[in-house]
Design a protein around this motif. Structure first.
Motif, PDB file in Angstrom:
ATOM      1  N   SER A  13       0.867  -1.192   0.000  1.00 30.02           N
ATOM      2  CA  SER A  13       0.000   0.000   0.000  1.00 30.02           C
ATOM      3  C   SER A  13       0.893   1.227   0.000  1.00 30.02           C
ATOM      4  CB  SER A  13      -0.864   0.008   1.264  1.00 30.02           C
ATOM      5  OG  SER A  13      -1.471   1.278   1.444  1.00 30.02           O
ATOM      6  N   ALA A  14       0.341   2.334  -0.496  1.00 30.04           N
ATOM      7  CA  ALA A  14       1.072   3.609  -0.387  1.00 30.04           C
ATOM      8  C   ALA A  14       1.385   3.918   1.075  1.00 30.04           C
ATOM      9  CB  ALA A  14       0.241   4.734  -0.994  1.00 30.04           C
ATOM     10  N   SER A  15       0.557   3.393   2.000  1.00 26.30           N
ATOM     11  CA  SER A  15       0.813   3.683   3.418  1.00 26.30           C
ATOM     12  C   SER A  15       2.002   2.894   3.968  1.00 26.30           C
ATOM     13  CB  SER A  15      -0.436   3.436   4.263  1.00 26.30           C
ATOM     14  OG  SER A  15      -0.775   2.080   4.200  1.00 26.30           O
ATOM     15  N   GLY A  16       2.582   2.008   3.154  1.00 26.18           N
ATOM     16  CA  GLY A  16       3.854   1.380   3.516  1.00 26.18           C
ATOM     17  C   GLY A  16       5.038   2.163   2.972  1.00 26.18           C
ATOM     18  N   VAL A  17       4.734   3.154   2.126  1.00 21.11           N
ATOM     19  CA  VAL A  17       5.787   3.927   1.455  1.00 21.11           C
ATOM     20  C   VAL A  17       5.864   5.339   2.047  1.00 21.11           C
ATOM     21  CG1 VAL A  17       6.555   4.823  -0.799  1.00 21.11           C
ATOM     22  CG2 VAL A  17       5.329   2.630  -0.685  1.00 21.11           C
ATOM     23  N   MET A  18       4.702   5.909   2.391  1.00 16.89           N
ATOM     24  CA  MET A  18       4.628   7.265   2.940  1.00 16.89           C
ATOM     25  C   MET A  18       3.707   7.256   4.162  1.00 16.89           C
ATOM     26  SD  MET A  18       1.804   9.000   0.355  1.00 16.89           S
ATOM     27  CE  MET A  18       1.403  10.439   1.321  1.00 16.89           C
ATOM     28  N   GLY A  19       3.658   8.380   4.862  1.00 16.14           N
ATOM     29  CA  GLY A  19       2.801   8.464   6.041  1.00 16.14           C
ATOM     30  C   GLY A  19       1.350   8.723   5.698  1.00 16.14           C
ATOM     31  N   HIS A  20       0.457   7.960   6.318  1.00 16.56           N
ATOM     32  CA  HIS A  20      -0.983   8.210   6.265  1.00 16.56           C
ATOM     33  C   HIS A  20      -1.446   8.332   7.723  1.00 16.56           C
ATOM     34  CE1 HIS A  20      -0.700   6.743   2.180  1.00 16.56           C
ATOM     35  NE2 HIS A  20      -2.003   6.824   1.975  1.00 16.56           N
ATOM     36  N   ALA A  21      -2.357   9.225   7.989  1.00 16.25           N
ATOM     37  CA  ALA A  21      -2.869   9.341   9.361  1.00 16.25           C
ATOM     38  C   ALA A  21      -3.870   8.227   9.659  1.00 16.25           C
ATOM     39  CB  ALA A  21      -3.555  10.699   9.536  1.00 16.25           C
ATOM     40  N   TYR A  22      -3.949   7.830  10.897  1.00 14.48           N
ATOM     41  CA  TYR A  22      -4.961   6.908  11.449  1.00 14.48           C
ATOM     42  C   TYR A  22      -4.800   5.464  10.977  1.00 14.48           C
ATOM     43  CZ  TYR A  22      -6.822  11.583  12.101  1.00 14.48           C
ATOM     44  OH  TYR A  22      -6.936  12.913  12.409  1.00 14.48           O
ATOM     45  N   THR A  23      -3.665   5.147  10.388  1.00 14.36           N
ATOM     46  CA  THR A  23      -3.453   3.762   9.914  1.00 14.36           C
ATOM     47  C   THR A  23      -2.055   3.272  10.315  1.00 14.36           C
ATOM     48  OG1 THR A  23      -2.691   4.593   7.775  1.00 14.36           O
ATOM     49  CG2 THR A  23      -5.004   3.983   7.902  1.00 14.36           C
ATOM     50  N   THR A  24      -1.612   3.602  11.528  1.00  9.16           N
ATOM     51  CA  THR A  24      -0.230   3.271  11.895  1.00  9.16           C
ATOM     52  C   THR A  24       0.025   1.761  11.909  1.00  9.16           C
ATOM     53  OG1 THR A  24       0.017   5.324  13.093  1.00  9.16           O
ATOM     54  CG2 THR A  24       1.550   3.582  13.670  1.00  9.16           C
ATOM     55  N   ALA A  25      -0.882   0.983  12.496  1.00 12.69           N
ATOM     56  CA  ALA A  25      -0.669  -0.469  12.539  1.00 12.69           C
ATOM     57  C   ALA A  25      -0.734  -1.050  11.119  1.00 12.69           C
ATOM     58  CB  ALA A  25      -1.714  -1.137  13.432  1.00 12.69           C
ATOM     59  N   TYR A  26      -1.737  -0.622  10.355  1.00 13.21           N
ATOM     60  CA  TYR A  26      -1.897  -1.098   8.974  1.00 13.21           C
ATOM     61  C   TYR A  26      -0.675  -0.708   8.132  1.00 13.21           C
ATOM     62  CZ  TYR A  26      -3.853  -1.097   4.201  1.00 13.21           C
ATOM     63  OH  TYR A  26      -4.071  -1.296   2.858  1.00 13.21           O
ATOM     64  N   GLY A  27      -0.258   0.559   8.236  1.00 14.39           N
ATOM     65  CA  GLY A  27       0.909   1.027   7.461  1.00 14.39           C
ATOM     66  C   GLY A  27       2.158   0.221   7.811  1.00 14.39           C
ATOM     67  N   ALA A  28       2.278  -0.136   9.113  1.00 11.85           N
ATOM     68  CA  ALA A  28       3.433  -0.953   9.531  1.00 11.85           C
ATOM     69  C   ALA A  28       3.391  -2.321   8.854  1.00 11.85           C
ATOM     70  CB  ALA A  28       3.439  -1.098  11.045  1.00 11.85           C
ATOM     71  N   THR A  29       2.184  -2.881   8.668  1.00  5.84           N
ATOM     72  CA  THR A  29       2.112  -4.191   7.983  1.00  5.84           C
ATOM     73  C   THR A  29       2.538  -4.036   6.520  1.00  5.84           C
ATOM     74  OG1 THR A  29      -0.221  -4.070   7.188  1.00  5.84           O
ATOM     75  CG2 THR A  29       0.157  -4.951   9.416  1.00  5.84           C
ATOM     76  N   LYS A  30       2.160  -2.926   5.901  1.00  4.90           N
ATOM     77  CA  LYS A  30       2.464  -2.764   4.476  1.00  4.90           C
ATOM     78  C   LYS A  30       3.951  -2.455   4.259  1.00  4.90           C
ATOM     79  CE  LYS A  30      -1.669  -3.714   3.007  1.00  4.90           C
ATOM     80  NZ  LYS A  30      -1.911  -4.966   2.281  1.00  4.90           N
TER      81      LYS A  30
END
Ligand SMILES: NC(=O)c1ccc[n+]([C@@H]2O[C@H](COP(=O)([O-])OP(=O)(O)OC[C@H]3O[C@@H](n4cnc5c(N)ncnc54)[C@H](O)[C@@H]3O)[C@@H](O)[C@H]2O)c1
Length: 250
Positions: A142-159
């Protein structure tokens, strides 16, 4: 459409809806047989029928990918049904969207189990067959594994973990004929996105940063790139993360 998957078998997780369903249909149109995996048995059945309507053979393997032991079932089912496996497409995913302090240990563990551990175990199970067929893995990050997105810290960490898994594994198998890549979608109009509940406690300015300036993608917009990365025509792309995000990470 190019029949570059004629005679080949592709396993798609998350195939009951959204990007997984669209991806399964893309491969069906390219001549593949399909092994369809998801926790949602009803949705899987609809996808199977839609693949069959395109002339493809397809089986469903209803599986809860948050259960490590259950992750061992889909690849043997594919081999039993089709005798081979040529591509593993890890699409299934769970989103945790909430304020950082509200994320529970149970949510953290579940999102890592589905988004990271399941692809890890499926790749382990698929590798001997993919080495034999000189096949491919495509992981959906996901883009949230590449850059910061708000409110998805756990999800972004998985990506972010999916991206690291892709690159580390690609390095270990550098001298093999395997192709191991990931795609990193930006915002996509799917059931995952429409089920996301927001209220006035969320800052829309922060959320808008992750959506960007262009129209949100449809799952169909991504499938051709996923199919290319998995295709035997792709001889050179290995260990890469292909951003398909309307330019938000540009
Ligand atoms: N929609 C977006 O904006 C967006 C953006 C970037 C990345 N992604 C990623 O794209 C992928 C597909 O998501 P989507 O947007 O199509 O959402 P979706 O909700 O339509 O699809 C996700 C699928 O995963 C399945 N799934 C969830 N938990 C499971 C479990 N325990 N076992 C087996 N299957 C399970 C669901 O049943 C569903 O069919 C996910 O990995 C997601 O993180 C989505």
């Amino acid at each position: 459409m190019t029949q570059d998957f004629e005679g080949l078998n592709v396993l798609v997780t998350g195939a009951a809806s959204g990007l997984g369903r669209a991806t399964a249909l893309e491969f069906a149109g390219r001549g593949a047989s399909l092994t369809l995996v998801d926790v949602n048995a009803e949705g899987l059945d609809e996808t199977r029928k839609a693949c069959e309507a395109k002339g493809a053979k397809a089986i469903t393997v209803p599986t809860d990918l948050s259960d490590a032991e259950a992750c061992m079932a889909p690849v043997p089912a594919a081999i039993d049904a089709f005798g081979r496996l040529d591509a593993l497409i890890n699409v299934a995913g769970m989103l945790v969207f909430n304020h950082f302090p509200d994320t529970t240990v149970a949510q953290f563990d579940k999102v890592f189990a589905i988004n990271v551990r399941a692809p890890f175990l499926l790749i382990q199970s698929a590798l001997p067959h993919l080495l034999e067929s000189e096949g491919a893995v495509v992981n959906v990050a996901s883009a949230s594994g590449v850059m910061g997105h708000a409110y998805t810290t756990a999800y972004g960490a998985t990506k972010g973990a999916v991206i690291a898994m892709t690159k580390n594994l690609a390095t270990e198998y550098w001298k093999s004929p395997l192709r191991i890549n990931a795609v990193a979608p930006g915002a996509m109009m799917t059931p995952m996105a429409s089920a996301t509940k927001m209220d006035e406690t969320y800052d829309m300015q922060l959320i808008a940063k992750g959506i960007g300036a262009r129209e949100i993608a449809r799952p169909e917009d991504l499938c051709e790139i996923i199919a290319y990365l998995a295709s035997p025509r792709n001889k050179r792309v290995h260990g890469q993360v292909y951003s398909i995000d309307q330019g938000v990470t540009a």
